[in-house]
Design a protein around this motif. Structure first.
Motif, PDB file in Angstrom:
ATOM      1  N   UNK A  46      43.289  59.948  48.894  1.00 26.16           N
ATOM      2  CA  UNK A  46      42.716  58.868  48.075  1.00 26.16           C
ATOM      3  C   UNK A  46      41.212  58.755  48.269  1.00 26.16           C
ATOM      4  N   UNK A  47      40.495  58.571  47.148  1.00 32.59           N
ATOM      5  CA  UNK A  47      39.036  58.431  47.238  1.00 32.59           C
ATOM      6  C   UNK A  47      38.704  56.954  47.378  1.00 32.59           C
ATOM      7  N   UNK A  48      38.649  56.529  48.624  1.00 30.38           N
ATOM      8  CA  UNK A  48      38.477  55.095  48.878  1.00 30.38           C
ATOM      9  C   UNK A  48      37.200  54.532  48.279  1.00 30.38           C
ATOM     10  N   UNK A  49      36.109  55.276  48.448  1.00 30.45           N
ATOM     11  CA  UNK A  49      34.814  54.736  47.997  1.00 30.45           C
ATOM     12  C   UNK A  49      34.884  54.420  46.508  1.00 30.45           C
ATOM     13  N   UNK A  50      35.510  55.319  45.743  1.00 28.88           N
ATOM     14  CA  UNK A  50      35.575  55.137  44.295  1.00 28.88           C
ATOM     15  C   UNK A  50      36.488  53.964  43.940  1.00 28.88           C
ATOM     16  N   UNK A  51      37.690  53.916  44.546  1.00 31.61           N
ATOM     17  CA  UNK A  51      38.608  52.824  44.181  1.00 31.61           C
ATOM     18  C   UNK A  51      38.018  51.474  44.579  1.00 31.61           C
ATOM     19  N   UNK A  52      37.302  51.460  45.709  1.00 35.23           N
ATOM     20  CA  UNK A  52      36.721  50.179  46.134  1.00 35.23           C
ATOM     21  C   UNK A  52      35.593  49.744  45.214  1.00 35.23           C
ATOM     22  N   UNK A  53      34.726  50.707  44.836  1.00 34.31           N
ATOM     23  CA  UNK A  53      33.616  50.282  43.966  1.00 34.31           C
ATOM     24  C   UNK A  53      34.156  49.866  42.604  1.00 34.31           C
ATOM     25  N   UNK A  54      35.239  50.504  42.141  1.00 33.63           N
ATOM     26  CA  UNK A  54      35.862  50.128  40.869  1.00 33.63           C
ATOM     27  C   UNK A  54      36.400  48.692  40.968  1.00 33.63           C
ATOM     28  N   UNK A  55      37.096  48.418  42.074  1.00 36.95           N
ATOM     29  CA  UNK A  55      37.656  47.065  42.246  1.00 36.95           C
ATOM     30  C   UNK A  55      36.557  46.014  42.288  1.00 36.95           C
ATOM     31  N   UNK A  56      35.493  46.316  43.050  1.00 38.64           N
ATOM     32  CA  UNK A  56      34.406  45.327  43.175  1.00 38.64           C
ATOM     33  C   UNK A  56      33.735  45.089  41.843  1.00 38.64           C
ATOM     34  N   UNK A  57      33.517  46.188  41.128  1.00 39.31           N
ATOM     35  CA  UNK A  57      32.767  46.121  39.879  1.00 39.31           C
ATOM     36  C   UNK A  57      33.481  45.260  38.852  1.00 39.31           C
ATOM     37  N   UNK A  58      34.822  45.445  38.749  1.00 36.23           N
ATOM     38  CA  UNK A  58      35.548  44.743  37.684  1.00 36.23           C
ATOM     39  C   UNK A  58      36.259  43.488  38.178  1.00 36.23           C
ATOM     40  N   UNK A  59      35.880  43.064  39.391  1.00 35.98           N
ATOM     41  CA  UNK A  59      36.456  41.827  39.925  1.00 35.98           C
ATOM     42  C   UNK A  59      36.076  40.663  39.008  1.00 35.98           C
ATOM     43  N   UNK A  60      34.834  40.727  38.472  1.00 38.11           N
ATOM     44  CA  UNK A  60      34.368  39.650  37.591  1.00 38.11           C
ATOM     45  C   UNK A  60      35.190  39.558  36.317  1.00 38.11           C
TER      46      UNK A  60
END
Length: 1586
Positions: free
Chosen positions: A1301-1315
């Motif tokens: 799993x590419x953690x950095x990518x999934x995390x930045x995706x989650x943070x970005x679209x949290x709004x």
């Protein structure tokens, strides 16, 4: 030779010479014969000096019949900066190089893209006309500094002095070889176009086909024999097609035509260009690598000493002290006391008192004569004028700044003095004005621009001294950069200051009754002298008034100064020796100073000598460079008489490299009245002021000399007799201790313990005349100005504190002091000490010097992997060719290695005039280092040598003899460890009303749905605008599939079980065709269609799958069927070789006679083909049973029912993507919203908008889709929110992948679209592989995915060690989703096949109803298949049949509970076995190295690594200007060394988009490797690390 006009060679002679060269390279003639014939040919055109015949293989050292002519000759050859010159040293360097040559080091040249190669003009190849100075127009005094004041700073030998003279002549021999080579070089017009076209890629070296080994063999042979050719060296990798006598192509390598005629296949299709063992044919790149490998095979590093590897810590090898290294054996030293400071009755009580006395007693006596740029006296300042002007300045400072109530400055405040180097009178007035006003002057350089290197640090010093007023001269004030309103700009980092001009006309006259208060010297601060440190920070050394007076007295006594003596000063009068002698001590003794500015020295290097003669001066203060310049120019001067000089103070006499300048100067000027005892070197430092100065000796007594072994010095001991005569350092003494001072030598590191008599240490001084502190820095000051040295038994040396001078040296016989270097220039590499100046000197001794500027070389060290590494940066001349510079660089490396026995980690050449300068024109060392570390130096050539330098890598791991699997298991049981196994829910026990379970075949499920819910929509396909492109209900799909089955039966005449390739774009046609095949009893194979813009590379893959799958027919759309017949397509694959192609756009009206029903559930349902990241094409067989079990498993995990809607943004050709796109909806009845990933390139928000619009709860995507959204929509979240995009309903967003799993990518995706309402828990990943298309999938129920941190170093040893987040070397791993129902997993040892304990790394084995039933292979490679699909454990449960996934991972029981209340077992995937790289006995996963590399510089957008013949190759994509390409090489090498303990072999910098990435977003590293080896990447730069 140098003064003769060269004769151009006639064309026929050049042709004959070219033939000779060719014969030599082909081995048809011996070296001796070649030389004989060659000298015969060219003998007629120049008489040769026998000794200088370069064809004898000597390095061309200038021929020196006698020492006096040597210095005449020196001028014409312009070869060496005399400051660093020593004949012994150049001979040593030549010898060291000769030695290296015997070792035949062949260094592969880097390849550059043409746009990066500095174009060489034709002039470089015309014989230089010796009279007109064609090398550098109007080249004269210090021109290489571009007008900066050519004072050299104390940093690594910077300093603009250059010794190149006006008639820089190239040795003739050299020119010929250059002219000869030019015919085969790319830059000339004579070489025919084929040669140039094939050699553009690598900066002047084309590749010709033919046997690599032969070419290499010839090369090594040729390298060895050929006299060093300083022009184009042969490219060491494949021959330029050099033009023969009549411009006919002569192909040098046997076999193959020229590269231009051989069409290499395009990139990405590797099988066309490999030999049997996968080594590409005739590839230039691989030849270079081969050569690099050969070079590296030579043992270079010291033998690895025994050391142990702690269980997890791989200890870096500690350099064990060599038992034979020299040790100090002398007696312990005692402190040495200087003579008594005599008290002379008429010495003034303070310096101001002296000024007052001379100003009133003899006001007409001259104090200072300033000379202008033309050599004429600018002004004569008398003592009367100096006194009255200083009083005026003092009055104005105290009474005219600010208001009466609030004066701007009060006694004791600091004031900046900003005066240019050509205005000593104004400076002196201001300085004494401050002293009289009891202010503290802080003299600094004039800031030229707002961004001057180092001006920020100066600003910091002024700020910390709380300076509010800056004094300056009128001219200087006018020249400062101003804003449009006329305000002086605020300099970067400076405090706000008020500028005050000190010229008399700008000041008010003091009242008659006002006199300054002239006190006796007290403990107040007198002035602050700035000092630049190694790290670039600027400190202010405070000198008290008592120290100032004591220093002047000590200098007066040492130099026997008397009243009204005349002294000529060339030094900077604002600091150091220039200030002490020409501003302070001169006034105390009423001396007359003649100040010679640098501007004049540049125009007329002899000016200072002329002033000495003109004024019959008795003392002169110079630097060794001024002596050297005078030597270069002295022939133009007739009437020089230096007999008046009694003392020539050499300010940098403590620099060991000043010796040769002093000797040479004496040699030439002894005939002009210069007496040997007049030369007085001195040693000084900002902290201790004058440390020592040589007194004018009595006639006939010789000064002290020490010839020391550099080897000894590097160990800190003094050894005079060196067996290696090559590496010696000649030192001259700098006299004895100053009057009234006590000196001792202490160890440079640790406690200030006294050294032994044969040890080199830091000189420390205890005297009244030293600085007292660094202003405002009490802590640092204490360790420098308050040192209490102790003897061996721990007793203190004295009551009073000593001051560290920052000079390294020793006290020699007779109390003479020798300085061997500076603490600031010290580099400790592998436990040995080296001085930057010494390294500079060695680099400058390498002939020929015409590729780099002298004096523009920076040497510093950077810390990489717990040791200092030496970096050399030099400025390259614009007219040198790639090959020239490269040749010079490799010889510098060899010379430094030979003389200092230390490797250079990186040697970089930058374009001329790009290194940051200090205000005085020297190189700003710390700024250069900063730029290097930030990747902002922009070099034009880089040579890294990590293989030779880095000797402290951890020991390669030896695999332990494996313990048997049984013992492992017993061991685990004994230690209470669980065997690592886990399983999903048991499918058999789940009770649900699953109607579809009644049917064995998916085709039957579809028929049942078409009857029971005909109008239920199963599929909705969206286009890029987000509107529905097509939809299928159960009945429509059934009807469509029947027609396709009819088409297959009627037009295709297919048998039961025939294979059919489905070549469709992502959409509903693909689904219909799939079920059509099932209805007709055929086996479908889904294939990605060729890319219309890239047919040449994508079509062969399609053809390959069709062939390998043995498809008898191709189903496709009309559009693609036309594409296959198009011109471009037939160029790649002939249309006649395809099986029948049927398009399904207009189907026959009648349906198939009857629908087929498979004979058994284990029969083949479909084939799943995919290309792995390592470039393997593998197809697996899926039976009907497995297919149904698979769909059921997913249905249960994701809770899919007809009422659900699922959004799918995946490629539908293989793996889980295909199953979700085509199969699951039919099985579970839910509606699938299909979004082709390609549409996102047009509209990045398409997927998320659809998810929001359809209120989808479950969605599936790939990493490439997620990356596209993260990059493409990163800045648009507010816009999307305004459009009403809402992701709050999403409960699972699963990334479908076959990797860690590419953690950095999934995390930045989650943070970005949290709004936008996306719940961070929703994002998760799945894991599948070839043997089982989905092992894990997050699903709806069950605990959230967990993340653990493991130690990356342990992972390399195949161990799992959990660490805290943020600990060094930690690597986050995220669980790959939940194990699917009906799946069992065990972790097994890939070698022994024994079961592993929990939290141990091993291969993931899987047992499940939806495992594939085997590989579909044409040749029936059964061994491979049975192993992968039916393995058994060698111990424990030996009955179960497992499939091996080929991935490494581990299981860990978490604290969480799953739905059934059991504790949850998490599976962590680490990486594929076939991708992992075995290096140094350890297992590395490419992604880890790539992550480190991408982090290292903002311009690196993507990175891929692979190995080739155990060399690590790193390919980086550059997003920036091509000038940045070479900056990346050191950064990449550093980070991989630091974080992974690996040495990078090759760094390749390419354009964006070159690294191939497949549809799943995985890097195709093997394709990249094939493209690189076949030379198809068109790299910007390729660096081969040595």
């Amino acid at each position: 030779m140098a003064d003769r006009d060269p004769v151009p060679l006639p064309a026929e002679v050049r042709a004959k010479l070219a033939e000779l060269e060719l014969e030599l390279s082909e081995g048809d003639i011996t070296q001796k014969g070649y030389e004989k014939k060659r000298s015969k040919l060219i003998g007629a055109y120049f008489p040769q000096t026998p000794a200088a015949d370069p064809s004898l293989g000597q390095e061309r050292a200038p021929v020196t019949p006698s020492s006096s002519t040597r210095y005449h000759r020196r001028r014409s050859s312009g070869s060496r900066d005399e400051r660093y010159r020593s004949d012994v040293h150049s001979e040593a360097v030549q010898a060291a190089l000769a030695k290296h040559k015997e070792r035949k080091m062949a260094v592969p040249m880097p390849s550059k893209r043409r746009s990066l190669v500095v174009q060489t003009s034709m002039d470089a190849y015309t014989p230089p006309d010796t009279s007109s100075g064609s090398e550098d127009e109007g080249q004269g005094y210090g021109d290489e500094d571009e007008g900066g004041d050519c004072e050299e700073e104390d940093g690594g030998g910077g300093g603009g002095g250059t010794s190149s003279s006006r008639e820089d002549s190239i040795s003739m021999e050299h020119w010929i070889s250059r002219a000869l080579h030019s015919t085969s070089s790319t830059t000339t017009t004579t070489a025919s176009s084929t040669a140039s076209s094939c050699s553009t890629r690598s900066g002047g070296s084309g590749a010709a086909g033919g046997g690599l080994a032969d070419v290499l063999a010839q090369h090594v042979h040729r390298q060895h024999h050929k006299p060093e050719n300083h022009s184009a060296p042969p490219d060491v990798t494949g021959y330029t097609n050099s033009t023969g006598p009549d411009g006919i192509q002569v192909d040098r390598a046997p076999g193959g035509g020229t590269a231009a005629q051989r069409q290499t296949p395009k990139y990405g299709n590797a099988e066309l260009m490999e030999t049997g063992d996968g080594v590409p044919v005739s590839s230039r790149v691989s030849a270079k690598i081969q050569q690099l490998v050969n070079t590296l095979k030579r043992p270079k590093r010291p033998p690895l000493t025994e050391f142990f590897v702690d269980d997890f810590e791989e200890l870096l090898e500690v350099q064990q002290p060599d038992p034979n290294q020299p040790r100090a054996e002398g007696a312990p030293m005692a402190a040495l006391r200087g003579e008594q400071l005599g008290v002379v009755t008429n010495w003034p009580p303070s310096l101001e008192a002296a000024l007052q006395r001379w100003g009133t007693v003899s006001p007409k006596a001259p104090c200072l004569t300033a000379v202008d740029g033309g050599g004429r006296p600018l002004c004569v300042l008398t003592y009367g004028k100096l006194w009255s002007r200083s009083v005026k300045v003092a009055y104005n400072l105290l009474h005219k700044l600010g208001t009466k109530q609030e004066p701007l400055v009060r006694a004791g405040d600091r004031v900046a003095l900003v005066f240019p180097n050509n205005d000593p009178a104004a400076f002196m007035t201001a300085f004494y004005g401050c002293l009289l006003a009891e202010l503290v002057p802080v003299p600094i350089e004039v800031p030229l621009t707002r961004k001057d290197a180092g001006s920020q640090q100066i600003g910091f010093l002024l700020g910390s001294c709380s300076v509010t007023v800056a004094l300056t001269s009128d001219v200087c004030h006018k020249g400062l950069p101003k804003s449009p309103t006329g305000e002086i700009l605020q300099f970067k980092g400076w405090p706000k200051v008020q500028w005050v001009v000190t010229e008399s006309k700008h000041l008010s006259k003091p009242p008659r009754d006002w006199f300054p208060h002239v006190k006796d010297a007290n403990q107040d601060s007198a002035y602050i002298e700035y000092k630049s440190c190694k790290d670039g920070s600027v400190l202010g050394v405070t000198v008290r008034r008592t120290a100032l007076l004591a220093h002047c007295q000590a200098l007066t006594q040492s130099c026997s100064y008397t009243e009204a003596e005349t002294i000529v000063n060339v030094l900077d009068f604002k600091k150091d020796v220039g200030l002490w002698h020409a501003v302070l001590t001169s006034v105390m003794n009423m001396m007359h100073v003649i100040s010679v500015p640098y501007a004049l020295m540049k125009v007329n290097p002899l000016s200072w000598i002329q002033k000495v003669c003109q004024h019959k001066a008795t003392v002169a203060c110079v630097k060794s460079r001024d002596m050297h310049w005078a030597l270069v120019a002295h022939r133009d001067q007739k009437d020089v008489n230096l007999s008046s000089l009694r003392m020539l103070v050499v300010a940098d006499g403590s620099n060991p490299w000043s010796v040769s300048s002093c000797d040479a100067f004496l040699n030439v000027f002894q005939t002009k009245g210069l007496r040997p005892e007049v030369i007085c070197p001195c040693a000084s430092s900002p902290e201790a002021l004058t440390v020592a100065i040589r007194r004018p000796l009595e006639e006939g007594s010789a000064p002290g000399r020490g010839v020391l072994s550099m080897q000894g010095l590097s160990h800190g001991v003094i050894r005079v007799d060196s067996e290696e005569k090559l590496s010696v350092l000649t030192l001259q003494d700098v006299g004895s201790v100053m009057a009234g001072a006590l000196m001792c030598v202490v160890k440079p590191e640790g406690l200030p313990q006294l050294c032994r008599s044969d040890e080199v240490g830091e000189l420390c001084v205890c005297a009244a005349a030293t600085g007292s502190s660094y202003y405002g820095l009490a802590g640092v000051s204490k360790s420098t100005f308050e040192v209490f040295p102790v003897s061996n038994n721990g007793a203190a040396v004295g009551e009073l504190p000593f001051t560290r001078t920052g000079l390294l040296g020793f006290i020699g016989p007779g109390g003479l002091i020798f300085v061997a270097g500076k603490m600031d220039g010290l580099m400790v590499v592998g436990g040995r000490r080296h001085n930057a100046d010494d390294i500079v000197a060695t680099a400058l001794a390498v002939e020929p010097m015409k590729f780099v500027y002298r004096g523009r070389i920076a040497v510093f060290s950077i810390t990489v992997l717990h040791d200092e590494r030496i970096v050399v940066v030099a400025e390259q001349r614009p007219d040198s060719t790639e090959e020239d510079s490269f040749q010079w660089m490799s010889r510098v490396l060899q010379a430094i290695d030979g003389i200092h026995q230390v490797g250079v980690y990186c040697l970089a050449l930058v374009p001329s005039n790009t290194l940051p300068k200090t205000p005085l024109g020297g190189i700003h060392l710390s700024e250069t280092k900063q730029l290097f570390l930030e990747g902002a130096l922009h070099p034009c050539n880089v040579l890294m040598c990590p293989h030779t330098c880095v000797t402290n890598l951890p020991k390669p791991r030896q695999k332990q003899p494996e313990i048997g699997p049984a013992s492992v298991m017993v061991g685990n049981l004994v230690s209470g460890k669980r065997i690592a196994q886990a399983s999903g829910r048991d499918v058999g026990q789940i009770e649900d009303n699953d109607q579809a379970r009644k049917f064995l075949f998916l085709s039957e499920v579809l028929q049942w749905r078409a009857q029971s819910s005909p109008d239920h929509v199963l599929y909705t396909l969206l286009n890029s605008r987000g509107t529905i492109a097509s939809a299928l209900t159960c009945l429509q799909l059934h009807k469509r599939a029947e027609k396709i089955a009819g088409l297959l039966a009627e037009r295709g005449h297919l048998q039961d079980g025939d294979h059919v390739a489905l070549v469709y774009p992502p959409g509903t046609d693909l689904i219909a065709a799939f079920y059509g095949c099932l209805y007709a009893g055929c086996v479908p194979v889904t294939v990605r269609p060729p890319h219309p813009h890239n047919i040449a590379t994508t079509l062969p893959t399609v053809k390959m799958i069709v062939e390998v799958s043995r498809s008898v027919c191709v189903l496709t759309t009309q559009l693609i069927s036309k594409l296959l017949r198009s011109k471009e397509a037939t160029a790649a694959v002939d249309f006649r070789t395809w099986p029948p192609v049927l398009d399904t756009d207009d189907l026959p009206k009648k349906k198939a006679p009857q629908l087929h029903r498979a004979s058994s559930p284990d029969a083949l349902a479909y084939l799943d083909f995919s290309v792995s990241t390592t470039g393997m094409l593998a197809g697996v067989k899926m039976s009907h049973t497995a297919t149904s079990a698979f769909c059921r498993s997913i249905k249960l995990q994701c809770e899919l029912y007809p009422s659900r809607e699922v959004a799918i943004c995946l490629d539908p050709y293989c793996g889980l993507g295909f199953v979700l796109w085509c199969l699951c909806s039919v099985y579970s009845g839910h509606q699938s919203v299909l979004i082709p990933p390609s549409e996102l390139e047009v509209n990045p928000s398409l997927w998320l908008s659809a998810v929001s619009q359809y209120k989808v709860r479950d969605t599936f995507c790939s990493y490439s889709v997620m990356e596209l959204c993260t990059k493409g929509l990163g800045l648009q979240t507010d816009v999307l929110k305004a459009r009403g995009l809402d992701l709050s309903r999403v409960r699972t967003c699963v990334v479908v992948a076959e990797e860690r799993p590419r953690i950095a990518l999934t995390q930045s995706f989650s943070k970005l679209f949290k709004d936008l309402g996306l719940h961070p828990r929703a994002v998760s990943t799945s894991f599948g592989c070839r043997v089982n298309l989905a092992v894990c999938l997050q699903g709806t129920s069950g605990p959230d995915p967990t993340t653990v941190y493991v130690d990356m170093r342990a992972l390399r040893h195949d161990r799992v060690r959990l660490v805290e987040r943020g600990s060094p070397h930690s690597l986050p791993l995220m669980e790959s989703g939940k194990i699917l129902p009906g799946v069992r997993i065990i972790i097994a040892n890939p070698e022994t096949k024994g079961p592993m304990g929990e939290s141990h790394l091993g291969e993931i084995w899987v047992h499940s109803g939806h495992n594939a039933s085997g590989y579909f292979t044409v040749y029936g490679d059964e061994a491979l298949q049975s192993d992968h699909f039916s393995s058994r454990l060698s111990f424990g449960d030996t009955q179960t049949i497992w499939a091996r996934t080929g991935y490494l991972g581990f299981l860990r029981r978490t604290e969480l509970t799953d739905a059934s209340g059991e504790r949850h077992d998490a599976l962590y995937v680490v990486g594929a076995l076939e991708e992992a790289m075995e290096l140094r006995g350890m297992r590395y996963h490419p992604i880890d190295i790539e992550t480190s590399v991408i982090r290292t510089h903002k311009s690196i957008t993507e990175c891929a690594v692979f190995t080739w013949t155990n060399l690590l190759v790193v390919v980086v994509e550059l997003d920036g200007s091509e000038q940045e390409a070479l900056d990346l090489v050191p950064l990449v090498t550093n980070v991989v060394l630091e974080e992974h303990y690996l040495i990078v072999g090759v760094v390749v910098v390419v354009d964006i988009g070159v690294i191939p990435i497949n549809s799943r977003g995985e890097k195709q590293r093997m394709h990249l490797r094939d493209g690189f080896l076949a030379d198809q990447l068109d790299p910007i730069y390729v660096a081969y690390n040595m």
